[in-house]
Design a protein around this motif. Structure first.
Motif, PDB file in Angstrom:
ATOM      1  N   GLY A   3     -11.852   2.329 -19.091  1.00 10.26           N
ATOM      2  CA  GLY A   3     -10.011   1.798 -19.091  1.00 10.26           C
ATOM      3  C   GLY A   3     -10.173   0.393 -19.538  1.00 10.26           C
ATOM      4  N   SER A   4      -8.999  -0.090 -18.706  1.00  7.91           N
ATOM      5  CA  SER A   4      -8.728  -1.051 -19.447  1.00  7.91           C
ATOM      6  C   SER A   4      -9.613  -2.293 -19.203  1.00  7.91           C
ATOM      7  CB  SER A   4      -7.507  -1.791 -18.025  1.00  7.91           C
ATOM      8  OG  SER A   4      -7.389  -2.990 -18.243  1.00  7.91           O
ATOM      9  N   SER A   5      -9.835  -3.338 -20.657  1.00  5.30           N
ATOM     10  CA  SER A   5     -10.184  -3.889 -20.590  1.00  5.30           C
ATOM     11  C   SER A   5      -9.836  -5.610 -19.783  1.00  5.30           C
ATOM     12  CB  SER A   5     -10.393  -4.713 -22.289  1.00  5.30           C
ATOM     13  OG  SER A   5      -8.517  -5.255 -22.323  1.00  5.30           O
ATOM     14  N   THR A   6      -8.473  -5.250 -18.850  1.00  3.52           N
ATOM     15  CA  THR A   6      -8.423  -6.619 -18.424  1.00  3.52           C
ATOM     16  C   THR A   6      -9.263  -6.586 -17.123  1.00  3.52           C
ATOM     17  OG1 THR A   6      -6.076  -6.250 -19.819  1.00  3.52           O
ATOM     18  CG2 THR A   6      -6.203  -7.420 -17.072  1.00  3.52           C
ATOM     19  N   VAL A   7      -9.245  -4.552 -16.962  1.00  9.16           N
ATOM     20  CA  VAL A   7      -9.520  -5.301 -14.953  1.00  9.16           C
ATOM     21  C   VAL A   7     -11.146  -4.405 -15.528  1.00  9.16           C
ATOM     22  CG1 VAL A   7      -9.301  -3.391 -13.528  1.00  9.16           C
ATOM     23  CG2 VAL A   7      -7.601  -3.611 -15.271  1.00  9.16           C
ATOM     24  N   TYR A   8     -11.475  -4.683 -16.641  1.00  6.31           N
ATOM     25  CA  TYR A   8     -12.928  -4.948 -16.158  1.00  6.31           C
ATOM     26  C   TYR A   8     -13.391  -5.554 -15.699  1.00  6.31           C
ATOM     27  CZ  TYR A   8     -17.872  -4.822 -18.523  1.00  6.31           C
ATOM     28  OH  TYR A   8     -19.088  -5.377 -18.951  1.00  6.31           O
ATOM     29  N   PRO A   9     -13.465  -6.817 -16.589  1.00  9.19           N
ATOM     30  CA  PRO A   9     -14.218  -8.104 -15.173  1.00  9.19           C
ATOM     31  C   PRO A   9     -14.278  -8.063 -13.501  1.00  9.19           C
ATOM     32  CG  PRO A   9     -12.638  -9.378 -17.281  1.00  9.19           C
ATOM     33  CD  PRO A   9     -11.555  -7.200 -16.764  1.00  9.19           C
TER      34      PRO A   9
END
Length: 313
Positions: free
Chosen positions: A35-41
Protein backbone atom coordinates in the motif's frame (compact mmCIF):
# COMPACT_ATOMS: atom_id res chain seq x y z
CA UNK A 1 8.68 -57.96 1.38
CA UNK A 2 5.09 -56.73 1.83
CA UNK A 3 5.97 -55.84 5.42
CA UNK A 4 8.96 -53.80 4.24
CA UNK A 5 6.84 -51.95 1.70
CA UNK A 6 4.20 -51.19 4.35
CA UNK A 7 6.78 -49.85 6.81
CA UNK A 8 8.34 -47.71 4.06
CA UNK A 9 4.92 -46.33 3.08
CA UNK A 10 4.11 -45.45 6.69
CA UNK A 11 7.51 -43.77 7.09
CA UNK A 12 7.00 -41.74 3.94
CA UNK A 13 3.51 -40.78 5.11
CA UNK A 14 4.87 -39.56 8.43
CA UNK A 15 7.63 -37.62 6.67
CA UNK A 16 5.07 -36.12 4.33
CA UNK A 17 2.83 -35.04 7.23
CA UNK A 18 5.83 -33.57 8.98
CA UNK A 19 6.79 -31.60 5.89
CA UNK A 20 3.23 -30.32 5.45
CA UNK A 21 3.14 -29.23 9.04
CA UNK A 22 6.40 -27.36 8.58
CA UNK A 23 5.10 -25.68 5.42
CA UNK A 24 1.89 -24.65 7.16
CA UNK A 25 3.85 -23.26 10.08
CA UNK A 26 6.04 -21.34 7.67
CA UNK A 27 3.00 -20.01 5.83
CA UNK A 28 1.41 -18.90 9.09
CA UNK A 29 4.66 -17.16 10.04
CA UNK A 30 4.42 -14.81 7.06
CA UNK A 31 2.67 -11.44 7.09
CA UNK A 32 2.05 -9.73 3.77
CA UNK A 33 1.59 -5.93 3.65
CA UNK A 34 1.31 -3.48 0.75
CA UNK A 35 0.00 0.00 0.00
CA UNK A 36 0.88 3.59 0.78
CA UNK A 37 4.45 4.84 0.40
CA UNK A 38 3.66 7.41 3.10
CA UNK A 39 2.68 4.79 5.67
CA UNK A 40 5.54 2.49 4.63
CA UNK A 41 8.20 4.07 6.92
CA UNK A 42 5.85 3.74 9.91
CA UNK A 43 5.01 0.10 9.23
CA UNK A 44 8.62 -0.79 8.35
CA UNK A 45 9.87 0.71 11.64
CA UNK A 46 7.29 -1.32 13.55
CA UNK A 47 8.10 -4.45 11.52
CA UNK A 48 11.81 -4.10 12.24
CA UNK A 49 11.16 -4.12 15.98
CA UNK A 50 8.65 -6.96 15.62
CA UNK A 51 11.14 -9.08 13.67
CA UNK A 52 13.70 -8.55 16.43
CA UNK A 53 11.25 -9.97 18.99
CA UNK A 54 9.94 -12.76 16.74
CA UNK A 55 12.62 -13.51 14.10
CA UNK A 56 10.73 -16.53 12.74
CA UNK A 57 8.02 -14.26 11.31
CA UNK A 58 8.61 -13.05 7.75
CA UNK A 59 7.02 -9.60 7.38
CA UNK A 60 7.09 -8.36 3.77
CA UNK A 61 6.04 -4.80 2.90
CA UNK A 62 5.36 -3.61 -0.65
CA UNK A 63 4.86 -0.05 -1.85
CA UNK A 64 2.31 0.11 -4.66
CA UNK A 65 0.46 3.20 -3.41
CA UNK A 66 -2.75 3.33 -1.42
CA UNK A 67 -4.90 2.51 -4.45
CA UNK A 68 -2.62 -0.29 -5.63
CA UNK A 69 -2.52 -1.71 -2.12
CA UNK A 70 -6.31 -1.74 -1.85
CA UNK A 71 -6.54 -3.65 -5.16
CA UNK A 72 -4.34 -6.41 -3.75
CA UNK A 73 -6.14 -6.28 -0.41
CA UNK A 74 -9.55 -6.60 -2.10
CA UNK A 75 -8.36 -9.70 -3.95
CA UNK A 76 -7.21 -11.28 -0.69
CA UNK A 77 -3.52 -11.13 -1.64
CA UNK A 78 -2.39 -9.25 1.48
CA UNK A 79 -3.04 -9.45 5.21
CA UNK A 80 -2.67 -5.72 5.88
CA UNK A 81 -2.99 -2.64 3.68
CA UNK A 82 -1.19 0.63 4.41
CA UNK A 83 -3.33 3.63 3.46
CA UNK A 84 -2.96 7.40 3.55
CA UNK A 85 -6.70 7.91 2.95
CA UNK A 86 -9.89 6.03 3.85
CA UNK A 87 -10.97 3.17 1.61
CA UNK A 88 -13.30 4.13 -1.26
CA UNK A 89 -16.71 2.61 -1.96
CA UNK A 90 -15.57 0.71 -5.06
CA UNK A 91 -12.60 -0.69 -3.12
CA UNK A 92 -14.96 -1.83 -0.36
CA UNK A 93 -17.14 -3.53 -2.96
CA UNK A 94 -14.15 -5.39 -4.41
CA UNK A 95 -13.35 -6.75 -0.95
CA UNK A 96 -16.96 -7.73 -0.27
CA UNK A 97 -17.20 -9.60 -3.58
CA UNK A 98 -14.30 -11.74 -2.36
CA UNK A 99 -15.93 -12.24 1.06
CA UNK A 100 -13.31 -10.08 2.77
CA UNK A 101 -14.30 -8.14 5.84
CA UNK A 102 -11.82 -5.66 7.28
CA UNK A 103 -11.18 -3.17 10.04
CA UNK A 104 -9.81 0.35 9.55
CA UNK A 105 -7.31 1.47 12.22
CA UNK A 106 -5.78 4.93 12.57
CA UNK A 107 -2.10 4.65 13.46
CA UNK A 108 -0.58 8.14 13.09
CA UNK A 109 -0.97 11.69 11.84
CA UNK A 110 0.98 13.18 8.97
CA UNK A 111 1.30 16.51 7.24
CA UNK A 112 1.81 16.99 3.51
CA UNK A 113 4.93 18.99 2.74
CA UNK A 114 5.12 21.42 -0.18
CA UNK A 115 8.81 21.56 -1.08
CA UNK A 116 11.18 23.58 -3.25
CA UNK A 117 14.82 23.52 -4.22
CA UNK A 118 17.22 25.21 -1.71
CA UNK A 119 18.31 27.61 -4.48
CA UNK A 120 14.76 28.97 -4.66
CA UNK A 121 15.06 32.29 -2.81
CA UNK A 122 11.68 33.80 -3.77
CA UNK A 123 9.14 31.43 -2.15
CA UNK A 124 8.66 31.05 1.58
CA UNK A 125 4.87 30.78 1.79
CA UNK A 126 1.96 30.03 -0.57
CA UNK A 127 -1.75 30.37 0.00
CA UNK A 128 -4.19 27.54 -0.65
CA UNK A 129 -5.61 29.61 -3.53
CA UNK A 130 -2.15 29.93 -5.11
CA UNK A 131 -1.60 26.18 -4.82
CA UNK A 132 -5.02 25.60 -6.35
CA UNK A 133 -4.20 27.96 -9.21
CA UNK A 134 -1.06 25.92 -9.84
CA UNK A 135 -2.43 22.37 -9.49
CA UNK A 136 -6.02 22.54 -10.78
CA UNK A 137 -6.85 20.80 -14.10
CA UNK A 138 -7.44 24.20 -15.72
CA UNK A 139 -3.80 25.13 -15.07
CA UNK A 140 -2.48 22.46 -17.42
CA UNK A 141 -0.55 24.08 -20.26
CA UNK A 142 -1.53 27.56 -19.02
CA UNK A 143 0.02 28.24 -15.62
CA UNK A 144 3.59 27.31 -16.45
CA UNK A 145 5.80 30.10 -15.07
CA UNK A 146 6.55 31.33 -11.59
CA UNK A 147 5.56 34.93 -12.29
CA UNK A 148 2.05 33.80 -13.17
CA UNK A 149 1.57 32.96 -9.50
CA UNK A 150 3.00 36.26 -8.26
CA UNK A 151 4.32 38.97 -10.63
CA UNK A 152 7.43 39.55 -8.52
CA UNK A 153 8.50 35.92 -8.87
CA UNK A 154 10.90 34.96 -11.72
CA UNK A 155 9.78 34.64 -15.31
CA UNK A 156 10.97 31.03 -15.30
CA UNK A 157 9.19 27.75 -16.06
CA UNK A 158 7.81 25.84 -13.06
CA UNK A 159 8.67 22.14 -12.96
CA UNK A 160 6.17 20.18 -10.87
CA UNK A 161 6.66 16.86 -9.06
CA UNK A 162 4.01 14.86 -7.24
CA UNK A 163 2.63 11.42 -6.42
CA UNK A 164 0.87 9.33 -9.05
CA UNK A 165 -2.89 8.87 -9.25
CA UNK A 166 -2.79 5.58 -7.27
CA UNK A 167 -1.39 7.45 -4.28
CA UNK A 168 -3.50 8.36 -1.27
CA UNK A 169 -1.32 11.44 -0.93
CA UNK A 170 -2.43 12.52 -4.41
CA UNK A 171 -6.08 11.97 -3.43
CA UNK A 172 -5.71 13.91 -0.20
CA UNK A 173 -3.79 16.83 -1.70
CA UNK A 174 -6.22 17.28 -4.58
CA UNK A 175 -9.22 17.15 -2.25
CA UNK A 176 -7.69 19.60 0.25
CA UNK A 177 -6.24 22.04 -2.29
CA UNK A 178 -8.24 21.72 -5.52
CA UNK A 179 -11.49 20.78 -3.83
CA UNK A 180 -12.07 17.42 -5.49
CA UNK A 181 -10.20 14.16 -4.92
CA UNK A 182 -8.25 13.13 -8.01
CA UNK A 183 -8.75 16.47 -9.77
CA UNK A 184 -5.36 17.71 -10.94
CA UNK A 185 -3.36 18.92 -13.90
CA UNK A 186 -1.60 16.04 -15.57
CA UNK A 187 1.54 17.73 -16.90
CA UNK A 188 3.81 17.05 -13.95
CA UNK A 189 6.42 14.42 -13.10
CA UNK A 190 4.52 11.72 -11.21
CA UNK A 191 5.86 8.80 -9.18
CA UNK A 192 4.57 6.42 -6.50
CA UNK A 193 8.11 6.49 -5.08
CA UNK A 194 8.57 9.57 -2.90
CA UNK A 195 12.35 9.26 -3.19
CA UNK A 196 12.03 9.94 -6.94
CA UNK A 197 10.12 13.13 -6.13
CA UNK A 198 12.75 14.17 -3.60
CA UNK A 199 15.50 13.71 -6.18
CA UNK A 200 13.50 15.60 -8.81
CA UNK A 201 13.01 18.74 -6.72
CA UNK A 202 16.49 18.53 -5.19
CA UNK A 203 18.00 18.61 -8.68
CA UNK A 204 15.88 21.45 -10.13
CA UNK A 205 16.12 25.10 -9.03
CA UNK A 206 12.66 25.78 -10.48
CA UNK A 207 11.04 22.63 -9.13
CA UNK A 208 8.13 22.36 -6.70
CA UNK A 209 6.57 19.19 -5.33
CA UNK A 210 4.55 17.66 -2.52
CA UNK A 211 4.66 14.45 -0.46
CA UNK A 212 4.48 13.29 3.15
CA UNK A 213 6.25 15.37 5.79
CA UNK A 214 8.40 12.42 6.90
CA UNK A 215 10.13 12.34 3.52
CA UNK A 216 10.99 16.03 3.82
CA UNK A 217 12.43 15.50 7.30
CA UNK A 218 14.57 12.67 5.95
CA UNK A 219 15.84 14.92 3.16
CA UNK A 220 15.83 18.43 4.58
CA UNK A 221 19.50 18.80 3.71
CA UNK A 222 18.44 18.67 0.02
CA UNK A 223 15.14 20.59 0.12
CA UNK A 224 13.39 23.64 1.54
CA UNK A 225 9.82 23.64 2.80
CA UNK A 226 7.04 26.05 1.87
CA UNK A 227 4.72 27.35 4.58
CA UNK A 228 1.02 27.17 3.69
CA UNK A 229 -1.55 29.87 4.42
CA UNK A 230 -4.92 28.19 4.89
CA UNK A 231 -6.57 31.46 5.89
CA UNK A 232 -5.00 31.96 9.31
CA UNK A 233 -1.52 33.01 8.20
CA UNK A 234 1.55 31.09 7.04
CA UNK A 235 2.22 27.85 8.93
CA UNK A 236 5.00 25.33 8.36
CA UNK A 237 4.31 21.64 8.95
CA UNK A 238 5.97 20.36 12.12
CA UNK A 239 5.15 17.66 14.67
CA UNK A 240 3.44 20.36 16.75
CA UNK A 241 1.43 22.09 14.01
CA UNK A 242 0.25 18.77 12.54
CA UNK A 243 -0.74 17.44 15.97
CA UNK A 244 -2.60 20.62 16.92
CA UNK A 245 -4.34 20.92 13.53
CA UNK A 246 -2.99 24.43 12.92
CA UNK A 247 -1.28 23.22 9.76
CA UNK A 248 -4.47 23.27 7.73
CA UNK A 249 -5.70 21.91 5.41
CA UNK A 250 -2.73 19.57 4.81
CA UNK A 251 -2.82 17.45 7.98
CA UNK A 252 -4.34 13.96 7.90
CA UNK A 253 -4.60 10.61 9.68
CA UNK A 254 -2.82 7.50 8.37
CA UNK A 255 -4.34 4.01 8.43
CA UNK A 256 -3.79 0.29 8.28
CA UNK A 257 -6.55 -2.10 7.18
CA UNK A 258 -6.61 -5.70 8.39
CA UNK A 259 -8.11 -8.63 6.47
CA UNK A 260 -10.68 -10.73 8.42
CA UNK A 261 -9.44 -14.04 7.00
CA UNK A 262 -5.91 -13.22 8.16
CA UNK A 263 -7.22 -12.67 11.68
CA UNK A 264 -8.99 -16.04 11.49
CA UNK A 265 -6.09 -18.02 10.04
CA UNK A 266 -2.87 -16.33 11.12
CA UNK A 267 -2.38 -15.53 14.84
CA UNK A 268 0.84 -13.67 13.96
CA UNK A 269 -1.21 -10.97 12.23
CA UNK A 270 -3.05 -10.36 15.50
CA UNK A 271 0.26 -10.23 17.37
CA UNK A 272 1.69 -7.81 14.82
CA UNK A 273 -1.25 -5.37 14.96
CA UNK A 274 -1.30 -5.40 18.77
CA UNK A 275 2.45 -4.76 18.73
CA UNK A 276 1.91 -1.97 16.17
CA UNK A 277 -0.64 -0.12 18.32
CA UNK A 278 1.46 -0.54 21.47
CA UNK A 279 4.80 0.54 19.99
CA UNK A 280 3.67 3.27 17.56
CA UNK A 281 3.74 6.13 20.11
CA UNK A 282 7.42 5.44 20.85
CA UNK A 283 8.64 4.72 17.31
CA UNK A 284 6.71 7.29 15.29
CA UNK A 285 8.77 10.31 16.27
CA UNK A 286 11.92 8.54 15.10
CA UNK A 287 10.49 8.33 11.56
CA UNK A 288 8.99 11.83 11.46
CA UNK A 289 5.30 11.16 12.13
CA UNK A 290 2.91 12.37 14.81
CA UNK A 291 1.43 9.83 17.26
CA UNK A 292 -2.23 9.72 18.18
CA UNK A 293 -3.16 10.57 21.76
CA UNK A 294 -3.15 7.81 24.39
CA UNK A 295 -6.94 7.82 24.38
CA UNK A 296 -7.05 7.50 20.60
CA UNK A 297 -4.68 4.52 20.65
CA UNK A 298 -6.84 2.94 23.34
CA UNK A 299 -9.89 3.34 21.09
CA UNK A 300 -8.05 1.70 18.17
CA UNK A 301 -6.97 -1.23 20.36
CA UNK A 302 -10.55 -1.76 21.53
CA UNK A 303 -11.80 -1.54 17.95
CA UNK A 304 -9.29 -4.17 16.81
CA UNK A 305 -10.06 -6.47 19.75
CA UNK A 306 -13.77 -6.36 18.91
CA UNK A 307 -12.94 -7.21 15.28
CA UNK A 308 -10.79 -10.17 16.35
CA UNK A 309 -13.52 -11.51 18.66
CA UNK A 310 -16.11 -11.16 15.90
CA UNK A 311 -14.06 -13.24 13.46
CA UNK A 312 -12.79 -15.89 15.85
CA UNK A 313 -16.21 -17.06 17.03
Amino acid sequence: MKKLILVTAVALSVMSCGNNKKENTKENSSISIDGSSTVYPVTEAIAEEFRAEDPDVNVTIGVSGTGGGFKKFGRGETDISNASRPIKEDEMNDARQNNIDFVELEVAYDGLAVVINPENDWVDCMTVEELKMLWSPEAQGKVTRWNQIRPEWPNEEIHLFGPGVASGTFDYFTEAIVGESGSSRGDYTASEDDNVLVQGVAGDKYGLGFFGLAYFEENQDKLDIVAVDGGEGCVEPTMETVSSGTYAPLSRPLYVYVNSSSVQNNPKVIDFINFYLNEAPTLLKDVGYVPLTSEEYKEQKEKFQAFVEKHQK
